[in-house]
Scaffold this motif. Structure first.
Motif, mmCIF file in Angstrom:
data_model
loop_
_atom_site.group_PDB
_atom_site.id
_atom_site.type_symbol
_atom_site.label_atom_id
_atom_site.label_comp_id
_atom_site.label_asym_id
_atom_site.label_seq_id
_atom_site.Cartn_x
_atom_site.Cartn_y
_atom_site.Cartn_z
ATOM 1 N N SER A 190 0.753 -1.083 -0.124
ATOM 2 C CA SER A 190 0.019 -0.145 0.078
ATOM 3 C C SER A 190 0.725 1.263 -0.070
ATOM 4 N N VAL A 191 1.464 1.654 -1.088
ATOM 5 C CA VAL A 191 2.279 2.782 -1.335
ATOM 6 C C VAL A 191 1.614 3.728 -2.213
ATOM 7 N N ALA A 192 1.982 5.073 -2.164
ATOM 8 C CA ALA A 192 1.523 5.990 -2.907
ATOM 9 C C ALA A 192 1.945 5.712 -4.438
ATOM 10 N N LYS A 193 1.260 6.234 -5.349
ATOM 11 C CA LYS A 193 1.595 5.983 -6.949
ATOM 12 C C LYS A 193 2.646 6.898 -7.390
ATOM 13 N N ASN A 194 3.480 6.474 -8.305
ATOM 14 C CA ASN A 194 4.608 7.335 -9.048
ATOM 15 C C ASN A 194 5.580 7.868 -8.033
ATOM 16 N N GLY A 195 5.705 7.034 -7.105
ATOM 17 C CA GLY A 195 6.748 7.392 -6.110
ATOM 18 C C GLY A 195 6.398 8.694 -5.084
ATOM 19 N N SER A 196 5.299 9.046 -5.281
ATOM 20 C CA SER A 196 4.981 9.979 -4.286
ATOM 21 C C SER A 196 4.861 10.079 -2.931
ATOM 22 N N PHE A 249 -11.363 -1.848 7.957
ATOM 23 C CA PHE A 249 -10.394 -1.018 8.618
ATOM 24 C C PHE A 249 -9.223 -1.771 9.387
ATOM 25 N N GLY A 250 -8.177 -2.236 8.723
ATOM 26 C CA GLY A 250 -7.239 -3.069 9.244
ATOM 27 C C GLY A 250 -5.870 -2.642 8.974
ATOM 28 N N GLU A 251 -4.792 -3.506 9.372
ATOM 29 C CA GLU A 251 -3.431 -3.374 9.070
ATOM 30 C C GLU A 251 -3.125 -2.898 7.771
ATOM 31 N N VAL A 252 -2.104 -2.068 7.266
ATOM 32 C CA VAL A 252 -1.632 -1.752 6.076
ATOM 33 C C VAL A 252 -0.281 -1.893 6.083
ATOM 34 N N LYS A 253 0.257 -2.499 5.006
ATOM 35 C CA LYS A 253 1.535 -3.093 4.946
ATOM 36 C C LYS A 253 2.457 -2.052 3.651
ATOM 37 N N ALA A 254 3.581 -1.734 3.876
ATOM 38 C CA ALA A 254 4.429 -1.347 2.620
ATOM 39 C C ALA A 254 5.911 -1.711 2.635
ATOM 40 N N THR A 255 6.336 -2.169 1.498
ATOM 41 C CA THR A 255 7.405 -2.910 1.583
ATOM 42 C C THR A 255 8.508 -1.922 0.561
ATOM 43 N N ALA A 256 9.805 -1.601 1.142
ATOM 44 C CA ALA A 256 10.839 -1.335 0.265
ATOM 45 C C ALA A 256 11.858 -1.985 0.235
ATOM 46 N N ALA A 257 12.527 -2.073 -0.907
ATOM 47 C CA ALA A 257 13.613 -3.156 -1.203
ATOM 48 C C ALA A 257 14.558 -2.769 -2.135
ATOM 49 N N ILE A 258 15.788 -3.283 -2.223
ATOM 50 C CA ILE A 258 17.049 -3.071 -3.049
ATOM 51 C C ILE A 258 17.351 -4.600 -3.156
ATOM 52 N N ASN A 259 17.491 -4.822 -4.564
ATOM 53 C CA ASN A 259 17.981 -6.223 -5.081
ATOM 54 C C ASN A 259 18.802 -6.047 -6.181
ATOM 55 N N VAL A 260 20.184 -6.419 -5.842
ATOM 56 C CA VAL A 260 21.006 -6.256 -7.209
ATOM 57 C C VAL A 260 21.955 -7.201 -6.812
ATOM 58 N N PRO A 261 22.876 -8.018 -7.690
ATOM 59 C CA PRO A 261 23.686 -9.095 -7.391
ATOM 60 C C PRO A 261 24.667 -8.810 -6.053
ATOM 61 N N GLY A 262 24.833 -9.569 -5.128
ATOM 62 C CA GLY A 262 25.678 -9.176 -4.105
ATOM 63 C C GLY A 262 25.117 -8.298 -3.039
ATOM 64 N N PHE A 263 24.205 -7.802 -3.247
ATOM 65 C CA PHE A 263 23.321 -6.974 -2.328
ATOM 66 C C PHE A 263 21.569 -6.989 -2.307
ATOM 67 N N ASP A 264 21.073 -7.646 -1.536
ATOM 68 C CA ASP A 264 19.731 -7.628 -1.299
ATOM 69 C C ASP A 264 19.148 -7.562 0.108
ATOM 70 N N ILE A 265 18.500 -6.461 0.219
ATOM 71 C CA ILE A 265 17.919 -6.297 1.571
ATOM 72 C C ILE A 265 16.206 -5.701 1.341
ATOM 73 N N GLN A 266 15.465 -5.961 2.290
ATOM 74 C CA GLN A 266 14.104 -5.295 2.208
ATOM 75 C C GLN A 266 13.572 -5.127 3.651
#
Length: 363
Positions: free
Chosen positions: A67-73, A239-256
């Protein structure tokens, strides 16, 4: 080798801004998509860190989901802690050694060939070139022989990334270190405190989370009467929980990291001082079943609602602006079992309420 005193003087003068500008020039893409860039030579693409001429990664872009804002807003949740803000910048994987050499050397050469580029500024550019070409130490950062091309594919140069949602340009530019190397699977050197981590990703997910625009259910609905208790509630089904995930995934480095917002209370502000709220504070806590308040039912017209309000005068020809603000309890979990709490968030909506006088007939 470390920079001696005279050379430190060169680097600590106003030319530091020039060096930052050149560093920024090489980083034109960290906020761009982390997608293969076609070099026009064919042969497909190669993942970040390879850089063999078949393709490069522009940068390690943060990918958002849930559940994140559109277009990076920026999202609609405001922190209840006025002293807490998302990071204005950070360091993240940028390019493999061969691709970094191609981009950085071209940028330095272009600057050196600029008319009038001499004196202290030219000397600073020379120091920067030596740092990446001749294994020349830059303050606390070891130098690199030929841009570390012998380690291509075994790590990446990391670089500063500005948070485009940060309004203060000085804060956005506060990650001012020049690009540095990190081996695959290794943590960045400890002096780079703003290097991207699951916790930073959690804060960015917080910044972009989009909470539901849930209006409070009222009884009576948009039109009520003076001195008549108005019931207010929120159904747990919508009316319940809302989740948002941010991640970086490149070879040798993968976190979220996943940021979770859970509603815990509702505050009612009638839009006029001529009103009473239930409870008196205007704050309605969440029930055991996840709902807030209690739905109105026939026969409760003269009862005191557990969550609601009562207007003491008419709104006349207009309306009162009833503001309903939900407080969300926020926590996060991330790669490696990391996690913790973030500041509570608030999000409010307003509703137009018409309040009428009760007409009585005198005999």
């Amino acid at each position: 080798m470390p920079v001696n005193g005279s050379r430190r003087t060169v680097l600590n003068t106003s030319t530091a801004a020039l060096i930052l500008a050149i560093s920024t020039l090489t980083l034109a893409a960290p906020n761009a998509a982390a997608e293969p860039v076609d070099t026009g030579k064919g042969g497909g693409t190669k993942e970040a860190g390879g850089g063999d001429g078949t393709g490069i990664y522009a940068a390690a872009k943060i990918q958002y989901s849930g559940s994140v804002a559109k277009n990076g807003s920026t999202g609609n949740m405001a922190s209840s802690d006025v002293n807490w803000t998302p990071p204005p910048c950070w360091y993240a994987p940028y390019l493999g050694a061969k691709d970094f050499k191609k981009k950085m050397s071209k940028g330095i050469e272009s600057q050196m060939n600029t008319p009038g580029m001499g004196g202290t500024a030219g000397a600073a550019l020379g120091e920067l070139q030596r740092h990446y070409e001749d294994d020349y130490g830059w303050t606390d950062t070891p130098g690199y022989k030929d841009y570390n091309v012998d380690k291509d594919g075994k790590g990446m140069f990391w670089a500063a990334v500005e948070n485009p949602s940060e309004p203060d340009i000085l804060k956005r530019n506060s990650c001012s270190d020049i690009p540095f190397w990190v081996d695959n699977g290794e943590a960045p050197p400890p002096q780079y405190k703003e290097a991207i981590t699951p916790e930073i990703l959690a804060a960015l997910a917080y910044q972009h989370i989009e909470l539901p625009d849930t209006k409070v259910t009222l009884a009576p609905k948009a039109v009520t009467k003076v001195n008549l208790p108005t019931w207010a509630w929120l159904d747990k089904a919508v009316f319940g929980e809302v989740k948002a995930t941010a991640a970086i995934n490149v070879p040798g480095f993968d976190i979220q990291a996943t940021t979770t917002a859970k509603p815990v209370s509702l505050k009612l502000e009638p839009g006029t001082s001529d009103a009473q709220t239930y409870p008196a504070s205007g704050g309605c806590t969440i029930n055991a079943d996840g709902s807030i308040g209690e739905p109105y039912a026939r026969g409760k017209a003269h009862q005191t609602p557990p969550c609601g309000l009562k207007y003491l005068r008419s709104s006349g020809d207009g309306t009162f602006k009833l503001k309903a603000t939900i407080t969300w309890q926020v926590n996060w979990t991330g790669t490696g079992g990391a996690g913790g709490d973030l500041p509570d968030g608030n999000f409010g909506t307003t509703q137009d309420i018409t309040v009428q006088e009760i007409q009585a007939v005198n005999r």
